[in-house]
Design an enzyme around this catalytic site. Structure first.
Site, short mmCIF file in Angstrom:
data_model
loop_
_atom_site.label_atom_id
_atom_site.label_comp_id
_atom_site.label_asym_id
_atom_site.label_seq_id
_atom_site.Cartn_x
_atom_site.Cartn_y
_atom_site.Cartn_z
N HIS A 241 -6.40 -13.90 -7.36
CA HIS A 241 -7.28 -12.92 -6.80
C HIS A 241 -7.96 -12.77 -7.69
CE1 HIS A 241 -8.80 -8.83 -4.83
NE2 HIS A 241 -7.29 -8.74 -3.94
N LYS B 252 0.99 -1.21 0.64
CA LYS B 252 0.40 0.05 0.20
C LYS B 252 0.47 1.72 0.05
CE LYS B 252 -3.52 -2.75 0.53
NZ LYS B 252 -5.00 -2.70 -0.35
#
Length: 477
Positions: free
Chosen positions: A294, A175
């Site tokens: 994912h 992040k």
């Protein structure tokens, strides 16, 4: 076969519209071992009987159309048609029914999840006679399972490649997910890996944007992997997202990752598509790459209780198409997921034989006949206080992935990784000593804080963070 449901082309073509249930509702049908079985949650429009609604689903997802056609006489519809063979009301819902449909195996191309879904969940979901429709589960017959390669490697081969046993693996999503330069991104990976994590991860929407082109990211992440491996003596990996706008570009990225010698790459299997995913899985097996999957976009499909496709079906489809990891929710974090439902599809991902168990949402017994298993990835809003619950819920064959729960540590990425690794090792040690993680989890973490200042700092930061929202998709009572 009942005279009412048998297709009699020999009596001549008679134009017109007839009720679906006359042909496609066959309660006397005995399912075959080779049939693909589907459980649909059907919500008919007012005035439409459940038998007609169930038959319409069977018809529109197999050989039927809205009117009789003369070309029906050129084939044997009794051989190829889907059949609604059982209907049961949903407890507590006045207008919902579970309709069971059997499809003959000849309707499906071998080794193609794409074709299977095109048939079973194609046009029928827009059918006007239905207010809502949800595919709850599929039984994939052994004969069809054997036409798929499945995961590139599977759980045991991954453990052997990584030389890591007896505990869950630890990961971290880098992040901010967008905006970092490739060099700063690689630096963040390195700090996490040297701190004790097994993997770092590209976020699902990191592909090749102007601020960070894919080739630069791959190079800096590979440098982070090799440097952290040299420092720690452990095998490390970063999920390099190979998802791209074309299959050709996707494969180019996978080839470059292999040339760098990294152990694992990544794909967004729903947005990328099953055809692309299966091709990538085949490449990964042939070239020794692990494949992390994912599930971006899944909640658009699976979150609503009465319409869409349940994630247990998408999980089965992924095991067939191919992937070594897949995100599965956390039960305790920020994302949707009831415990029993989650554990049901986690078993469908990992185990070889899963018995029917409606208390966990499993409608059919599934035999995977040694198709390699998939490691579930718990990710989304989790931190060190969740570690005991995650270890107890998911067990050893899992990846526990902390994004903000690593990078949000007040001392930086490496201390955040240390905190997670210490918490995990403490939970595994306590479990192996026979302690109850569900009851003693907080105490176990507090004890570990005494000899890990990094963990103590993390516990202080996240001591009051909870996500107390009821799940939308829950089991029928």
């Amino acid at each position: 076969m009942s005279p009412q449901t048998e297709t009699k082309a020999s009596v001549g073509f008679k134009a017109g519209v007839k009720e679906y249930k006359l042909t496609y509702y066959t309660p006397e049908y005995e399912t075959k071992d080779t049939d693909i079985l589907a459980a649909f949650r059907v919500t008919p429009q007012p005035g439409v009987p459940p038998e007609e609604a169930g038959a319409a689903v069977a018809a529109e997802s197999s050989t039927g159309t809205w009117t009789t056609v003369w070309t029906d006489g050129l084939t044997s519809l009794d051989r190829y048609k889907g059949r609604c063979y059982h209907i049961e009301p949903v407890p507590g819902e006045a207008d919902q029914y579970i309709c069971y449909v059997a499809y003959p195996l000849d309707l499906f191309e071998e080794g193609s999840v794409t074709n299977m879904f095109t048939s079973i969940v194609g046009n029928v979901f827009g059918f006007k006679a239905l207010r809502a429709l949800r595919l709850e589960d599929l039984r994939i017959p052994v004969a069809y399972v054997k036409t798929f390669q499945g995961p590139p490697h599977g759980i045991q081969v991954e453990r052997d490649k990584l030389n890591k046993y007896g505990r869950p693996l630890l990961g971290c999503t880098i992040k901010p997910k967008l905006g970092l330069s490739a060099k700063n991104y690689g630096r963040a990976c390195y700090e996490c890996l040297r701190g004790g994590l097994d993997f770092t991860k590209d976020d699902e929407n990191v592909n090749s944007q102007p601020f960070m082109r894919w080739r630069d990211r791959f190079l800096f992440c590979a440098e982070a992997i090799y440097k952290s491996q040299a420092e720690t003596g452990e095998i490390k990996g970063h999920y390099l997202n190979a998802t791209a706008g074309t299959c050709e570009e996707m494969m180019k990225r996978a080839v470059f990752a292999r040339e760098l010698g990294v152990p694992i790459i990544m794909h967004d299997y729903l947005t990328g598509g099953f055809t692309a995913n299966t091709s990538l899985a085949h490449y990964c097996r042939d070239n020794g790459l692990l494949l992390h999957i994912h599930r971006a976009m899944h909640a658009v499909i699976d979150r609503q209780k009465n319409h869409g496709i349940h994630f247990r079906v998408l999980a089965k489809a992924l095991r067939m198409s191919g992937g070594d990891h897949i995100h599965s929710g956390t039960v305790v974090g920020k994302l949707e997921g009831e415990r029993e439902i989650t554990l049901g599809f986690v078993d469908l991902l990992r185990d070889d034989f899963i018995e029917k168990d409606r208390s966990r949402g499993i409608y059919f017994t599934q035999d995977w006949v040694s198709l390699p298993g998939v490691i579930p990835v718990a990710s989304g809003g989790i931190h060190v206080w969740h570690m005991p619950a995650l270890t107890e819920i998911f067990g050893d064959d899992s990846v526990l992935q902390f994004g903000g729960g690593t990078l949000g540590h007040p001392w930086g990425n490496a201390p955040g990784a240390v905190a997670n690794r210490v918490a995990l090792e403490a939970c595994v040690k306590a479990r192996n000593e026979g302690r109850d993680l569900a009851q003693e989890g907080n105490e176990i973490i507090r004890e570990a804080c005494k000899w890990s200042p990094e963990l103590a700092a993390a516990c202080e930061v996240w001591k009051e963070i909870v996500f107390n929202f009821a799940a939308v998709d829950v089991l029928d009572k």
